[in-house]
Write a protein that holds these residues in place. Structure first.
Motif, short mmCIF file in Angstrom:
data_model
loop_
_atom_site.label_atom_id
_atom_site.label_comp_id
_atom_site.label_asym_id
_atom_site.label_seq_id
_atom_site.Cartn_x
_atom_site.Cartn_y
_atom_site.Cartn_z
N ASP A 40 0.83 -1.20 0.00
CA ASP A 40 0.00 0.00 0.00
C ASP A 40 0.87 1.25 0.00
N GLY A 41 0.27 2.35 -0.39
CA GLY A 41 0.99 3.61 -0.47
C GLY A 41 1.26 4.25 0.87
N TYR A 42 0.65 3.72 1.93
CA TYR A 42 0.85 4.30 3.25
C TYR A 42 2.26 4.07 3.78
N GLN A 43 2.98 3.13 3.16
CA GLN A 43 4.33 2.84 3.61
C GLN A 43 5.35 3.79 3.01
N GLN A 44 4.92 4.70 2.16
CA GLN A 44 5.82 5.62 1.48
C GLN A 44 5.97 6.91 2.29
N GLU A 45 7.08 7.59 2.05
CA GLU A 45 7.30 8.88 2.69
C GLU A 45 6.24 9.87 2.20
N GLU A 46 5.69 10.64 3.10
CA GLU A 46 4.67 11.63 2.73
C GLU A 46 5.34 12.90 2.23
N LEU A 47 4.96 13.33 1.03
CA LEU A 47 5.48 14.56 0.46
C LEU A 47 4.50 15.68 0.72
N THR A 48 5.02 16.84 1.11
CA THR A 48 4.14 17.98 1.32
C THR A 48 4.25 18.98 0.18
N GLU A 49 5.31 18.89 -0.61
CA GLU A 49 5.50 19.75 -1.77
C GLU A 49 6.16 18.96 -2.88
N LEU A 50 5.84 19.33 -4.12
CA LEU A 50 6.43 18.64 -5.26
C LEU A 50 6.41 19.58 -6.46
N ASN A 51 7.57 19.81 -7.05
CA ASN A 51 7.68 20.63 -8.25
C ASN A 51 7.42 19.70 -9.44
N LEU A 52 6.21 19.78 -10.01
CA LEU A 52 5.80 18.85 -11.06
C LEU A 52 6.70 18.93 -12.29
N GLN A 53 7.06 20.14 -12.71
CA GLN A 53 7.93 20.28 -13.88
C GLN A 53 9.30 19.67 -13.63
N GLN A 54 9.83 19.86 -12.44
CA GLN A 54 11.16 19.37 -12.11
C GLN A 54 11.24 17.85 -12.15
N VAL A 55 10.17 17.17 -11.77
CA VAL A 55 10.17 15.70 -11.76
C VAL A 55 9.52 15.10 -13.00
N GLY A 56 9.14 15.96 -13.97
CA GLY A 56 8.63 15.48 -15.25
C GLY A 56 7.19 15.02 -15.24
N ILE A 57 6.38 15.53 -14.32
CA ILE A 57 4.97 15.17 -14.27
C ILE A 57 4.17 16.23 -15.01
#
Length: 161
Positions: A40-57
């Motif tokens: 499940d996704g609950y085991q992943q680190e929680e992100l509070t911010e994400l630069n979509l362009q920087q990570v290619g999303i």
């Protein structure tokens, strides 16, 4: 609090075991399947911010369940009735789409039976947009190469420069 996806997975595994038991008991010739281990996704680190362009999303699809709350979208995307401003799920913000809403495009849009038509439309729209973007980027690179080649002789530069 118990994770609902884990309990759902356990129920599914119990059902699969019952099916396998039935196949063995009756002697049916059925292929053996391996059950993938789901995390499940609950085991992943929680992100509070994400630069979509920087990570290619370039596209985000957010499933919110039955709650009609878009406060997490920090853009002016709802009208005075708090309904998303969109046309067939497409907003004026590139990469922001809505799906599964009542009357998104048709009466069936808000139900599981009808959401597939809207999803197919949005998938085709996104694929076409991405294709146009790739074509534009390719043309831009070619144009820049041509301009560079034309500009060098005009400035008196040689290929050795």
């Amino acid at each position: 609090m118990p994770n609902p996806s884990i309990s759902w997975t356990r129920r599914c595994l119990r059902r699969l075991r019952k099916i396998d038991d039935y196949i063995s008991r009756v002697g049916l010739a059925a292929p053996t399947e391996s059950i993938p281990r789901l995390l499940d996704g609950y085991q992943q680190e929680e992100l509070t911010e994400l630069n979509l362009q920087q990570v290619g999303i370039s596209t985000v699809m957010w499933a919110t369940g039955y709650a009609f709350d878009f406060s997490f979208v920090k853009l002016p995307v709802v009208d005075s009735d708090r309904y998303p401003i969109q046309k067939r799920g497409v907003t004026r913000y590139p990469g922001l789409y809505f799906l599964g809403l009542p009357w998104l495009y048709s009466r069936r849009s808000g139900i599981l039976f009808g959401v597939g038509d809207d999803a197919a439309y949005l998938a085709a729209y996104i694929a076409a947009r991405d294709s146009q973007r790739r074509e534009y980027n390719t043309r831009s690179r070619v144009l820049c190469d041509v301009v560079d080649r034309v500009a060098k002789p005009a400035r008196g530069l040689t290929n050795g420069d």
